[in-house]
Motif scaffolding. Structure first.
Motif, short mmCIF file in Angstrom:
data_model
loop_
_atom_site.label_atom_id
_atom_site.label_comp_id
_atom_site.label_asym_id
_atom_site.label_seq_id
_atom_site.Cartn_x
_atom_site.Cartn_y
_atom_site.Cartn_z
N SER A 70 4.10 -1.73 10.04
CA SER A 70 3.76 -2.75 9.04
C SER A 70 2.26 -2.76 8.75
O SER A 70 1.85 -2.91 7.60
CB SER A 70 4.22 -4.12 9.52
N ARG A 71 1.44 -2.60 9.79
CA ARG A 71 -0.02 -2.56 9.56
C ARG A 71 -0.38 -1.40 8.65
O ARG A 71 -1.24 -1.53 7.77
CB ARG A 71 -0.77 -2.45 10.89
N ALA A 72 0.25 -0.24 8.87
CA ALA A 72 -0.04 0.91 8.01
C ALA A 72 0.35 0.64 6.57
O ALA A 72 -0.34 1.06 5.63
CB ALA A 72 0.69 2.14 8.55
N THR A 73 1.46 -0.07 6.38
CA THR A 73 1.89 -0.41 5.03
C THR A 73 0.95 -1.41 4.38
O THR A 73 0.52 -1.23 3.23
CB THR A 73 3.32 -0.99 5.06
N VAL A 88 4.65 -6.34 -4.53
CA VAL A 88 5.99 -6.36 -3.93
C VAL A 88 6.00 -5.27 -2.87
O VAL A 88 5.66 -4.12 -3.15
CB VAL A 88 7.08 -6.09 -4.98
N GLN A 89 6.37 -5.63 -1.63
CA GLN A 89 6.37 -4.63 -0.56
C GLN A 89 7.66 -4.71 0.24
O GLN A 89 8.23 -5.78 0.44
CB GLN A 89 5.16 -4.81 0.36
N CYS A 90 8.11 -3.54 0.69
CA CYS A 90 9.36 -3.45 1.45
C CYS A 90 9.17 -2.42 2.55
O CYS A 90 9.01 -1.22 2.26
CB CYS A 90 10.51 -3.07 0.53
N VAL A 91 9.13 -2.88 3.79
CA VAL A 91 8.91 -2.00 4.93
C VAL A 91 10.25 -1.69 5.59
O VAL A 91 10.88 -2.58 6.18
CB VAL A 91 7.95 -2.65 5.95
N LEU A 92 10.72 -0.47 5.44
CA LEU A 92 11.93 0.03 6.10
C LEU A 92 13.16 -0.79 5.73
O LEU A 92 14.06 -0.98 6.54
CB LEU A 92 11.75 0.03 7.63
N GLY A 93 13.21 -1.27 4.48
CA GLY A 93 14.32 -2.11 4.09
C GLY A 93 15.15 -1.60 2.93
O GLY A 93 16.24 -2.13 2.69
N ALA A 148 4.96 -1.39 -2.99
CA ALA A 148 4.81 -0.54 -1.81
C ALA A 148 6.14 -0.45 -1.08
O ALA A 148 6.77 -1.48 -0.82
CB ALA A 148 3.73 -1.09 -0.87
N VAL A 149 6.55 0.77 -0.77
CA VAL A 149 7.82 1.00 -0.07
C VAL A 149 7.58 1.95 1.09
O VAL A 149 6.94 2.99 0.93
CB VAL A 149 8.88 1.58 -1.03
N THR A 150 8.09 1.57 2.25
CA THR A 150 8.00 2.40 3.45
C THR A 150 9.40 2.83 3.86
O THR A 150 10.31 1.99 3.93
CB THR A 150 7.34 1.63 4.61
N VAL A 151 9.58 4.12 4.12
CA VAL A 151 10.87 4.65 4.60
C VAL A 151 10.62 5.53 5.81
O VAL A 151 9.49 5.97 6.06
CB VAL A 151 11.59 5.46 3.50
#
Length: 277
Positions: free
Chosen positions: A33-36, A114-119, A144-147
């Protein structure tokens, strides 16, 4: 011994896993999450939609950054997860609003970020879900999207399947909804651009976890791999745990890749109004 449901309700699975999920904060969720948040760069007074918020690993630092002049709507389908956000230090910031809802149907728009971390893999239709998130941002706003990176956590799921009781029908490793081709940062950036973003940049964030027996099992019961366990009782779970750890030892697995890909783009600015003659 209970049956294994290979198509569980996602909110129920993660609700059941909420306590163990939180135990992974320091080693897994918070660094990711910090990286995102570093790349999404929430700013003072901004309005932010934090999607699939889990226990708040990205929503809480974001709320601290936007300050009391801003707003963070943290949305998750699981009530136990939402409760974890409220219980954490800082979880009662008035400008951090916690909601139990399906973010793919979130009705509000105009967010600066709008951000979504691993979701995104929770969405029934990943592409449509991400396109909806893009529309939740204001024109010019960031998404921002993290996968997970390709191959993350291999071979833990296969070792878990091997450890499950052979006398029962073996579960299948259902990949769930179609995921973006996240083999490289470039392919993720291209996929995000196809969802309607511009100026997309994506990065690979490498991370490797050294495994001990406690962490190896926690990664099963505190993540999506828990779905493979279904409703096994305590005795059955203990037997599966022992076989799973023995399987990892036999394979010589002492660490696991937990790398992620993070993409950040911008919703195009609204077109200028046509001059009136």
């Amino acid at each position: 011994m209970g049956e294994r449901n290979t198509t569980p309700d996602v909110a129920a699975v993660f609700g059941d896993a909420s306590e163990v999920f939180a135990e992974l904060d320091e080693v897994l969720w918070e660094p990711i999450s910090r990286a995102t948040v570093l790349r999404a760069a929430p700013r003072f007074d901004e309005r932010v939609l934090d999607v699939c918020s889990g226990d708040g690993a990205s929503a809480l630092p974001t709320a601290e950054l936007v300050g009391p002049g801003g707003l963070v709507d943290a949305v998750d389908r699981s009530e136990p997860m939402a409760a974890l956000i409220r219980e954490r230090p800082g979880g009662h910031m008035p400008w951090l609003r916690v909601h139990v809802a399906d973010a793919s149907e979130w009705p509000y728009t105009g967010y600066d970020l709008v951000q979504c971390v691993l979701g995104v893999f929770f969405f029934e239709d990943v592409a449509a879900g991400v396109e909806h998130l893009v529309q939740c941002a204001r024109p010019g706003g960031r998404v921002a999207v993290t996968v997970w990176a390709h191959g993350a956590f291999d071979p833990l799921p296969e070792a878990l399947v091997a450890a499950l009781d052979a006398d029962e029908a073996a579960p299948t490793l259902d990949d769930g909804p179609a995921m973006p081709d996240a083999e490289t940062a470039g392919s993720l950036a291209h996929w995000m651009a196809a969802r309607g973003l511009v100026d997309v940049r994506a990065d690979l964030v490498p991370r490797r976890l050294d495994l001990d027996p406690a962490l190896a099992w926690r990664l099963v019961v505190g993540t999506g791999m828990r779905a493979l366990l279904g409703d096994l009782d305590d005795a059955a779970l203990e037997a599966v745990r022992d076989r799973y750890l023995a399987e990892l030892a036999a394979r010589g697995v002492t660490s696991v890749d937990a790398s992620t890909l993070i993409a950040v783009g911008r919703r195009p600015d609204a077109p200028a109004a046509e001059p009136v003659d």
